[in-house]
Design an enzyme around this catalytic site. Structure first.
Site, short mmCIF file in Angstrom:
data_model
loop_
_atom_site.label_atom_id
_atom_site.label_comp_id
_atom_site.label_asym_id
_atom_site.label_seq_id
_atom_site.Cartn_x
_atom_site.Cartn_y
_atom_site.Cartn_z
N CYS A 137 14.48 52.95 -0.22
CA CYS A 137 14.21 51.62 0.31
C CYS A 137 15.04 51.37 1.56
CB CYS A 137 14.52 50.55 -0.75
SG CYS A 137 14.31 48.86 -0.19
N CYS A 140 16.56 47.88 1.67
CA CYS A 140 17.72 47.74 0.78
C CYS A 140 18.96 48.43 1.34
CB CYS A 140 17.41 48.34 -0.59
SG CYS A 140 15.88 47.81 -1.36
N ASP A 141 18.80 49.66 1.79
CA ASP A 141 19.95 50.52 2.06
C ASP A 141 20.13 50.91 3.52
OD1 ASP A 141 20.38 50.51 -0.69
OD2 ASP A 141 19.18 52.32 -1.01
#
Length: 313
Positions: A137, A140-141
């Site tokens: 992701c 997300c990251d």
């Protein structure tokens, strides 16, 4: 019906952000609610090191966030239960029985929030380095790779979109496409190729990663010639983002709901499925963005929709 079953107004299957948001909203509407989770509070998010993109919370570990979800719901009387749900039965009087090990439950409405899992591609070391150099992701990251080099595995639309997102964060983005062309539409491909710091390796696969605390070696295979070579990096200076799709966890409901082209459950805007009384929320749904905040929003809607459903039946 077995009168020994624990009886609730709403049974929520899955204790992630969607499940606990649904439970919280339903409980605040004075419904008797149980959340059934098979693992840690928070579900998949509990395995995430740091959450930095939830509004109002600058930084929190996934484990701590999951515990806060459970504690918050418990303040409003939500029952927390642990077990693996095997099936959902709908009785003649439209009551649902959730068959779980070790306990089973009856409820008048169900919210299924079992989430989705990223589809792995299967290279050696993929699971070992998940969260330590391998991610699924970019939203997300991605920020953990600011100023670093990243590889993006995939040739579809999602891979291209995530590569463009990462190109604004990482110094260099290399797309690893196993075929001699992208699967994404030409317009999407043209946009990603227009990014100055994006490169493409066609007919290539990653077959192995290695390192100590983080990735230091990546092994590549030329899918046309079969040639294999290793590339080394300073440990922690490189990341791999895998975009081979997701697998929504629909096993419990796949025969009583409609599924979209991505394998997720199709709901209306109230999170209702084609089976009255069954609502789905979070990553299990057919949707474009699977994030903590979208899961929580789905859950809030599902919780209130369950309340309205019960009031009308």
């Amino acid at each position: 019906m077995d009168d020994k079953l624990a009886t609730f107004d709403v049974a929520v299957i899955g204790g992630g952000p969607a499940g606990y948001a649904a439970a919280l909203y339903a409980a605040r509407a004075s419904l008797n609610v149980v959340v059934i989770e098979q693992g840690m509070p928070g579900g998949q998010i509990a395995t995430t090191d740091i959450i930095e993109n939830y509004p109002g919370i600058e930084s929190i570990s996934g484990f701590e966030f999951g515990q806060k979800l459970q504690d918050h719901a418990a303040q409003f009387g939500v029952t927390n239960a642990y077990g693996v749900v095997a099936s959902i039965e709908r009785t003649a009087d439209a009551t649902f029985i959730v068959h779980s090990d070790p306990d089973s439950y009856s409820a008048k409405a169900i919210v299924v929030a079992t989430g989705a899992s990223p589809r792995q591609v299967g290279f050696e070391g993929e699971e070992r380095f998940t969260g330590r150099g391998v991610s699924y992701c970019a939203t997300c990251d991605g920020m953990f790779y600011r100023g670093k080099e990243v590889f993006v595995i995939g040739g579809g639309t999602a891979a291209c979109e995530e590569a463009m997102y990462l190109s604004k964060i990482a110094t260099k983005v290399t797309m690893v496409v196993r075929r001699d062309e992208f699967r994404a539409p030409k317009g999407v491909v043209d946009r990603v190729l227009a990014c100055d710091n994006v490169q493409v390796r066609y007919e290539m696969s990653i077959t192995r990663v290695d390192g100590d605390a983080a990735i230091a070696t990546i092994q590549f295979k030329n899918n046309r010639t079969g040639e294999i070579h290793d590339e080394t990096f300073d440990e922690g200076s490189v990341g791999i983002f895998v975009f081979a799709g997701t697998n929504p966890a629909t096993q419990l409901v796949k025969d009583i709901v409609d599924l979209g082209s991505d394998g997720g459950v199709i709901t209306d805007e109230d999170m209702a499925t084609r089976t009255p009384g069954i609502f789905c929320a979070g990553d299990i749904r057919s949707k474009h963005l699977r994030q903590v905040i979208t899961a929580a929003a789905d859950g809030a809607i599902a919780g209130m929709s369950a309340y309205r459903y019960l009031n009308s039946h």
